[in-house]
Design a protein around this motif. Structure first.
Motif, PDB file in Angstrom:
ATOM      1  N   ARG A   1     -65.322   4.664   3.059  1.00  0.00           N
ATOM      2  CA  ARG A   1     -66.546   4.771   3.411  1.00  0.00           C
ATOM      3  C   ARG A   1     -67.712   4.130   4.609  1.00  0.00           C
ATOM      4  NH1 ARG A   1     -68.027   7.583  -0.821  1.00  0.00           N
ATOM      5  NH2 ARG A   1     -70.463   7.553  -0.183  1.00  0.00           N
ATOM      6  N   GLU A   2     -66.612   3.249   5.590  1.00  0.00           N
ATOM      7  CA  GLU A   2     -67.457   2.830   6.639  1.00  0.00           C
ATOM      8  C   GLU A   2     -67.761   3.828   7.676  1.00  0.00           C
ATOM      9  OE1 GLU A   2     -68.501   0.094   6.114  1.00  0.00           O
ATOM     10  OE2 GLU A   2     -66.543  -0.812   4.265  1.00  0.00           O
ATOM     11  N   PHE A   3     -68.780   4.022   8.350  1.00  0.00           N
ATOM     12  CA  PHE A   3     -69.114   4.429   9.949  1.00  0.00           C
ATOM     13  C   PHE A   3     -68.424   4.489  10.888  1.00  0.00           C
ATOM     14  CE2 PHE A   3     -73.029   4.354   6.825  1.00  0.00           C
ATOM     15  CZ  PHE A   3     -72.966   6.041   6.546  1.00  0.00           C
ATOM     16  N   PRO A   4     -68.586   4.502  11.750  1.00  0.00           N
ATOM     17  CA  PRO A   4     -66.921   4.892  12.825  1.00  0.00           C
ATOM     18  C   PRO A   4     -67.022   3.417  14.063  1.00  0.00           C
ATOM     19  CG  PRO A   4     -68.077   7.591  12.988  1.00  0.00           C
ATOM     20  CD  PRO A   4     -69.111   6.415  11.325  1.00  0.00           C
ATOM     21  N   GLU A   5     -68.677   2.856  13.775  1.00  0.00           N
ATOM     22  CA  GLU A   5     -68.744   1.404  14.282  1.00  0.00           C
ATOM     23  C   GLU A   5     -67.903   1.064  13.712  1.00  0.00           C
ATOM     24  OE1 GLU A   5     -71.488   3.383  13.403  1.00  0.00           O
ATOM     25  OE2 GLU A   5     -71.860   4.562  15.194  1.00  0.00           O
TER      26      GLU A   5
ATOM     27  N   LEU B   1     -52.990   5.720  14.534  1.00  0.00           N
ATOM     28  CA  LEU B   1     -53.275   6.037  13.277  1.00  0.00           C
ATOM     29  C   LEU B   1     -54.009   7.536  12.638  1.00  0.00           C
ATOM     30  CD1 LEU B   1     -55.175   4.311  15.552  1.00  0.00           C
ATOM     31  CD2 LEU B   1     -56.133   3.282  13.026  1.00  0.00           C
ATOM     32  N   PRO B   2     -54.543   7.735  11.407  1.00  0.00           N
ATOM     33  CA  PRO B   2     -54.187   8.707  10.770  1.00  0.00           C
ATOM     34  C   PRO B   2     -55.745  10.069  11.036  1.00  0.00           C
ATOM     35  CG  PRO B   2     -54.541   7.561   9.074  1.00  0.00           C
ATOM     36  CD  PRO B   2     -54.661   6.779  10.909  1.00  0.00           C
ATOM     37  N   GLU B   3     -55.102  11.205  10.346  1.00  0.00           N
ATOM     38  CA  GLU B   3     -56.113  12.381  10.548  1.00  0.00           C
ATOM     39  C   GLU B   3     -57.508  12.188  10.709  1.00  0.00           C
ATOM     40  OE1 GLU B   3     -56.238  16.920   9.414  1.00  0.00           O
ATOM     41  OE2 GLU B   3     -54.792  15.736   8.456  1.00  0.00           O
ATOM     42  N   LEU B   4     -58.448  12.241  11.894  1.00  0.00           N
ATOM     43  CA  LEU B   4     -60.013  12.254  10.994  1.00  0.00           C
ATOM     44  C   LEU B   4     -60.295  11.181  10.669  1.00  0.00           C
ATOM     45  CD1 LEU B   4     -60.347  15.745   9.372  1.00  0.00           C
ATOM     46  CD2 LEU B   4     -61.277  14.843  11.737  1.00  0.00           C
ATOM     47  N   ILE B   5     -59.222   9.931  11.332  1.00  0.00           N
ATOM     48  CA  ILE B   5     -60.626   8.454  10.863  1.00  0.00           C
ATOM     49  C   ILE B   5     -61.729   8.636  11.140  1.00  0.00           C
ATOM     50  CG2 ILE B   5     -59.142   7.217  13.260  1.00  0.00           C
ATOM     51  CD1 ILE B   5     -58.068   5.169  11.242  1.00  0.00           C
ATOM     52  N   LEU B   6     -62.176   9.230  12.778  1.00  0.00           N
ATOM     53  CA  LEU B   6     -63.114   8.529  13.210  1.00  0.00           C
ATOM     54  C   LEU B   6     -63.918  10.663  12.826  1.00  0.00           C
ATOM     55  CD1 LEU B   6     -62.781   7.025  16.211  1.00  0.00           C
ATOM     56  CD2 LEU B   6     -64.020   6.098  14.784  1.00  0.00           C
ATOM     57  N   PRO B   7     -64.732  10.547  11.824  1.00  0.00           N
ATOM     58  CA  PRO B   7     -66.024   9.551  11.132  1.00  0.00           C
ATOM     59  C   PRO B   7     -65.187   9.987  10.057  1.00  0.00           C
ATOM     60  CG  PRO B   7     -66.974  12.205  11.114  1.00  0.00           C
ATOM     61  CD  PRO B   7     -65.508  11.926  11.675  1.00  0.00           C
ATOM     62  N   GLY B   8     -64.133   9.857   9.296  1.00  0.00           N
ATOM     63  CA  GLY B   8     -63.745   9.624   7.910  1.00  0.00           C
ATOM     64  C   GLY B   8     -62.986  11.218   7.841  1.00  0.00           C
TER      65      GLY B   8
ATOM     66  N   PRO C   1     -67.331  16.367   4.975  1.00  0.00           N
ATOM     67  CA  PRO C   1     -67.498  17.039   5.441  1.00  0.00           C
ATOM     68  C   PRO C   1     -68.326  17.126   6.261  1.00  0.00           C
ATOM     69  CG  PRO C   1     -67.557  17.757   3.242  1.00  0.00           C
ATOM     70  CD  PRO C   1     -66.650  16.130   3.321  1.00  0.00           C
ATOM     71  N   LYS C   2     -69.996  16.378   5.809  1.00  0.00           N
ATOM     72  CA  LYS C   2     -71.604  16.343   6.367  1.00  0.00           C
ATOM     73  C   LYS C   2     -71.488  15.801   7.466  1.00  0.00           C
ATOM     74  CE  LYS C   2     -73.984  16.831   2.127  1.00  0.00           C
ATOM     75  NZ  LYS C   2     -75.492  16.568   0.746  1.00  0.00           N
ATOM     76  N   ARG C   3     -70.289  14.535   7.535  1.00  0.00           N
ATOM     77  CA  ARG C   3     -70.500  13.088   8.876  1.00  0.00           C
ATOM     78  C   ARG C   3     -68.931  14.184  10.150  1.00  0.00           C
ATOM     79  NH1 ARG C   3     -68.022   7.507   7.387  1.00  0.00           N
ATOM     80  NH2 ARG C   3     -69.421   7.405   5.892  1.00  0.00           N
ATOM     81  N   HIS C   4     -68.613  15.641   9.986  1.00  0.00           N
ATOM     82  CA  HIS C   4     -67.850  15.896  10.434  1.00  0.00           C
ATOM     83  C   HIS C   4     -68.812  17.073  11.415  1.00  0.00           C
ATOM     84  CE1 HIS C   4     -64.146  16.148   7.394  1.00  0.00           C
ATOM     85  NE2 HIS C   4     -64.342  14.938   7.975  1.00  0.00           N
ATOM     86  N   HIS C   5     -69.737  17.479  11.058  1.00  0.00           N
ATOM     87  CA  HIS C   5     -70.821  18.326  11.265  1.00  0.00           C
ATOM     88  C   HIS C   5     -72.315  17.176  12.688  1.00  0.00           C
ATOM     89  CE1 HIS C   5     -70.002  22.689  11.682  1.00  0.00           C
ATOM     90  NE2 HIS C   5     -69.447  21.558  10.420  1.00  0.00           N
TER      91      HIS C   5
ATOM     92  N   LEU D   1     -55.152   9.417  17.931  1.00  0.00           N
ATOM     93  CA  LEU D   1     -55.482   9.368  16.479  1.00  0.00           C
ATOM     94  C   LEU D   1     -56.402  10.282  16.647  1.00  0.00           C
ATOM     95  CD1 LEU D   1     -58.784   7.158  17.016  1.00  0.00           C
ATOM     96  CD2 LEU D   1     -58.096   8.361  18.183  1.00  0.00           C
ATOM     97  N   GLY D   2     -56.614  11.128  14.484  1.00  0.00           N
ATOM     98  CA  GLY D   2     -57.171  11.826  15.162  1.00  0.00           C
ATOM     99  C   GLY D   2     -59.054  11.873  14.529  1.00  0.00           C
TER     100      GLY D   2
END
Length: 327
Positions: free
Chosen positions: A73-77, A100-107, A111-115, A142-143
């Protein structure tokens, strides 16, 4: 070659290609691995493998690091700090490419983080990753969530060992309601690019399940297909059947890089793997956080009789038939 089986709960196939990692003073199979980074989170917890050889292994041109992290659940930083530690550890094993996996940034399952957090190709995430790749002289794939002209894409980027962008790709085949709501589909096929003499292509998760995507890359000369993924529990047939099938039918190496654990209510199935052109796994993780260091053999190391000839044998399909049928 006489190979002892890997002594691990996660993977027990015989393979001369998986890196030997000796526990040394680390007694627990999932204990923390020391690294140059100041911060370590779940991405840093590796299952340790012991694979012994009775004969020397020949030189290999390319080594991959497949990083299967525990979903966080960590944030991208915080993830970026941990990611640098994973790259640093991988470089200690003479790795050329860290995946590294898909969408590792931002997780993946946020979905709310994606936008709210998506960045551009010249944003802070890519600038930091470029510095990491350059610092350790190691390619990184990485994704991540990309924003371009107001549109958000599920993207994957390959950075070279000098920090340069080798390839960038936006997922065309979105899977499920969350992805379809969060992202616009990409429109362009993956570029084919080169690292250490091998030709690479990129796909993302669901796309490896559709034969047309990997076949397109094969026809354009890709020898290694990198697939960052976020494959959940219940879809293990992808790792068990479809990834080996894609590798075999196209005479490709396929690196399929997943999460383990759960994130925001979604459980992931782990079992990341690198499949060879004979359809067999060179190495495969279990259901714990794992780093696989995998040497790719030469295609000439495989006996021709065990490799598929489908690319050469496939006849051009036409609308004509020589079978009698009713109009």
């Amino acid at each position: 070659m006489n190979i002892e089986k890997a002594l691990t709960l996660g993977y027990s196939e015989e393979s001369q290609y998986a890196e030997t990692i000796h526990p040394g003073p680390l007694a627990d199979n999932s204990c923390q691995v020391k690294s140059p980074s100041k911060t370590a989170i779940s991405i840093r917890r590796y299952r340790l493998y012991t694979i012994s050889n009775t004969e020397p292994i020949k030189e290999f041109k390319l080594k991959l690091a497949v990083i299967q992290p525990r979903a966080s659940r960590e944030f991208p930083e915080f993830t970026l700090t941990s990611l640098e530690g994973a790259v640093a550890d991988s470089k200690l094993h003479d790795v050329d490419v860290v995946i590294l996996p898909e969408l590792i940034l931002p997780g993946y399952n946020f979905p709310k983080r994606h936008h709210s957090m998506a960045q551009s190709l010249n944003g802070e995430w890519m600038r930091n990753l470029s510095k990491i790749a350059q610092k350790y002289q190691c390619a990184i794939v990485l994704g991540w969530a990309e924003r371009f002209e107001g549109t958000v894409y599920n993207s994957v980027t390959a950075l070279g060992s000098r920090g340069e962008i080798l390839a960038h790709y936006r997922k065309r085949q979105l899977f499920g309601a969350m992805e379809q709501k969060s992202f616009a589909p990409g429109r362009s096929p993956s570029p084919v690019f080169e690292i250490a003499g091998y030709k690479f292509g990129l796909l993302i998760c669901y796309e490896i399940e559709l034969p047309e995507y990997a076949r397109d890359l094969a026809l354009r000369g890709a020898e290694v297909v990198i697939v960052p993924t976020a494959n959940p529990v219940g879809y293990e047939h992808v790792q068990d059947i479809l990834v080996p099938a894609r590798a075999y039918e196209n005479r490709q190496f396929v690196a399929y890089v997943n999460y383990c654990g759960a994130q925001n209510g979604l459980a992931f199935s782990g079992t990341s793997l690198v499949a060879g052109p004979d359809g067999k796994a060179l190495a495969q993780a279990g259901h714990e956080a794992t780093a696989l260091y995998v040497k790719l053999p030469e295609f000439s190391d495989y006996p021709k009789r065990i490799l598929s000839t489908q690319l050469d044998d496939l006849r051009k399909l036409t609308d004509q038939s020589d079978v009698p049928h009713r109009e």
